[in-house]
Design an enzyme around this catalytic site. Structure first.
Site, PDB file in Angstrom:
ATOM      1  N   HIS A 182     100.087 -16.587-128.486  1.00 29.82           N
ATOM      2  CA  HIS A 182     101.313 -16.864-128.211  1.00 29.82           C
ATOM      3  C   HIS A 182     101.699 -16.020-126.788  1.00 29.82           C
ATOM      4  O   HIS A 182     102.927 -16.081-126.405  1.00 29.82           O
ATOM      5  CB  HIS A 182     102.183 -16.696-129.429  1.00 29.82           C
ATOM      6  CG  HIS A 182     102.527 -15.305-129.746  1.00 29.82           C
ATOM      7  ND1 HIS A 182     101.688 -14.716-130.854  1.00 29.82           N
ATOM      8  CD2 HIS A 182     103.119 -14.117-129.294  1.00 29.82           C
ATOM      9  CE1 HIS A 182     102.074 -13.433-131.180  1.00 29.82           C
ATOM     10  NE2 HIS A 182     102.754 -12.969-130.256  1.00 29.82           N
ATOM     11  N   ASP A 212      95.659 -18.261-133.418  1.00 34.62           N
ATOM     12  CA  ASP A 212      96.603 -17.500-132.457  1.00 34.62           C
ATOM     13  C   ASP A 212      95.625 -16.333-131.842  1.00 34.62           C
ATOM     14  O   ASP A 212      96.114 -15.209-131.620  1.00 34.62           O
ATOM     15  CB  ASP A 212      97.601 -16.844-133.156  1.00 34.62           C
ATOM     16  CG  ASP A 212      98.919 -16.423-132.306  1.00 34.62           C
ATOM     17  OD1 ASP A 212      99.077 -16.689-131.176  1.00 34.62           O
ATOM     18  OD2 ASP A 212      99.660 -15.204-132.589  1.00 34.62           O
ATOM     19  N   SER A 301     101.984  -7.232-129.426  1.00 31.81           N
ATOM     20  CA  SER A 301     101.340  -8.430-129.806  1.00 31.81           C
ATOM     21  C   SER A 301     100.191  -8.739-128.942  1.00 31.81           C
ATOM     22  O   SER A 301     100.142  -8.521-127.736  1.00 31.81           O
ATOM     23  CB  SER A 301     102.017  -9.724-129.648  1.00 31.81           C
ATOM     24  OG  SER A 301     102.901 -10.008-130.638  1.00 31.81           O
TER      25      SER A 301
END
Length: 510
Positions: A182, A212, A301
């Protein structure tokens, strides 16, 4: 209160003995008399000798009483004094006797205490951070998003974002960096910033939206020698050996401000969360995550979650955001995606292809998300609603009602995932699709190869398909009108269901 062998616990062991004291008494009259008797006959007592005897006896009694009272009061004082005071006095005495040994033991105890504190992630983790920081990078991305207004007019604008990554390997030409899917999806360009602040362009190796996880690459020729001397390959740990309560450290590009460090504990394992895609709004269930109270913020992230040995045991994923939630961050266990990372690292490095040169498949489809998959007992993926005549799919074994789950071995769960991957493939390239096909036994997995076609052929195929669909729709409408005339009014819901059959609910076409 005292041990049985304590000299003060037994009156028989007091440091005096009445019988011994009596034998040594200087006022022993018998002995004195014998010593002064020349003829051996008893000597007549001198005047006043009776008083002297009494005085001597009184003095001896006073001496004995004083000794008893002193020892007794010493015992009472020792009994009443706090144990800590007694222990302190004893420790001081022992320290005076063996000062070197005491100091050495103290130093060893202090060293053990410091080591325990570091292992618990409660005090100083600077050494661990210093070891791991060179393997963590910041990632800056740019993308393009299209929006439509009320009148159907579209406009595009540039977007930007930030994330983190971990240098997990290298080959002869590239440094390999793992991050979250993402972080880099729907991007047109990526830059990686190393620990010394120098930035270079990066390209995609491969992604997996289901896990992911994505791997990007930086050309070694683009990295200065000075920067090469400062960066390092991350040391990978074993997330399967983790225990709840162990200390962890999160490093990442929080809020895009640059690398920062947060410390906490492993709160839980095997957590499942429902994450929402910011660009599509589609919800995805993510399983087998590590939960930590180490702060994980936007931009973290793709960064590293470390154990107290400085080893990567997780890829920072997301956090729970709510006014009722505090300290719930999540990371992907590194051991669960090691094989996937190796697979993605072996993919060909691909940059974004100009739109005129991109390849297309040629089908109409609809997303099957988690909710639809559970409701209709279907696999998550892209449902192939219609094969477009003249497109690449029409010349392959792809069939209507197939559900596409992988593209070139990489999981895809939506049209958006597939679209993003196709932006890096040219027309004329042969690709492999993994599909789930309905059968009497449920769904069977098959691999299908097809050669992508260019945009021009897609436009021609689309025009022909839409013309044919329009005719079919008009014919279907005529039949419905005749049917209503024959059998009377039908419910609007039936009419609506039939109208869906012309593809109005399946707008995606690739």
């Amino acid at each position: 209160m005292y041990d049985s062998d304590n000299q003060y616990s037994n009156f028989n062991n007091f440091p005096y003995d009445s019988s011994a004291r009596k034998a040594e008494d200087p006022y022993n009259t018998v002995s004195d008399r014998n010593a002064g008797n020349v003829a051996g006959a008893p000597e007549e007592p001198k005047k006043g000798s009776g008083f002297a005897k009494k005085l001597g006896t009184a003095a001896a009694c006073a001496l004995v009483f004083g000794a008893v009272a002193g020892v007794t009061m010493g015992m009472v004082s020792r009994a009443v004094a706090p144990k800590s005071s007694v222990a302190s006095a004893e420790s001081s005495a022992a320290a005076e006797v063996m000062p070197n040994l005491t100091k050495t033991a103290t130093k060893e105890a202090a060293a053990g205490s410091t080591a325990g504190s570091s292992e618990g992630a409660t005090l100083d983790v600077s050494a661990i951070v210093e070891k791991a920081m060179p393997s963590v990078v910041a990632i800056d991305v740019k993308g393009e998003q299209q929006v439509s207004d009320f009148f159907g007019r579209t406009a595009s604008y540039e977007t930007s974002g930030a994330g983190s990554g971990i240098i997990i390997g290298e080959n002869e030409e590239e440094y390999l960096i793992v991050t979250n899917n993402h972080v880099i999806e729907n991007t047109t360009s990526m830059k990686v910033q190393f620990i010394d602040g120098k930035s270079v362009d990066a390209e995609l190796k491969g992604t997996d939206s289901g896990a992911d996880v994505a791997v990007i690459a930086v050309k070694k020729s683009d990295v200065a020698d000075e920067t090469k001397s400062k960066i390092a390959i991350a040391e990978i740990g074993d997330s399967n050996e983790l225990k709840v309560g162990q200390g962890v450290i999160a490093i990442g590009n929080a809020l895009g401000y640059g690398q920062s460090v947060t410390v906490g504990y492993l709160s839980a394992k095997d957590r499942t969360i429902t994450a929402q895609d910011g660009s599509t709004g589609q919800e995805t269930k993510v399983e087998n995550l590590l939960q930590t109270d180490a702060a994980i913020n936007p931009g973290n992230s793709g960064g590293a979650l470390l154990n107290m040995q400085g080893q990567v045991i997780g890829i920072n994923e997301s956090k729970s955001v709510d006014t009722k939630v505090e300290g719930m961050g999540y990371a992907i266990p590194i051991s669960s995606v090691t094989e996937l990372i190796n697979q993605l690292s072996s993919q060909k490095t691909r940059g974004t292809v100009a739109e005129a040169d991109r390849g297309y498949i040629g089908f109409r489809g609809q997303n099957v998300d988690n909710e639809a998959a559970q409701k209709f007992n279907m696999p998550v993926g892209i449902f192939v609603y219609k094969i477009i005549d003249g497109g690449a799919a029409a010349e392959s074994e792809l069939q209507e009602n197939d559900i596409i789950t992988k593209f070139e071995g990489q999981s895809v769960s939506s049209i958006e995932d597939l679209k993003e991957k196709l932006t890096r493939y040219k027309k004329g390239e042969t690709v492999t699709l993994t599909v789930k096909r309905p059968s009497n036994k449920g769904y069977e997995e098959k691999e299908i190869q097809l050669t992508l076609k260019g945009q021009d052929s897609m436009k021609n195929a689309t025009a022909e398909s839409e013309s044919k669909d329009g005719q079919d729709s008009r014919d279907s409408g005529s039949e419905r009108r005749n049917s209503r005339g024959d059998s009377g009014n039908r419910s609007d819901s039936n009419s609506g269901d039939n109208s869906n059959e012309d593809g109005s609910l399946f707008p995606f076409q690739w």
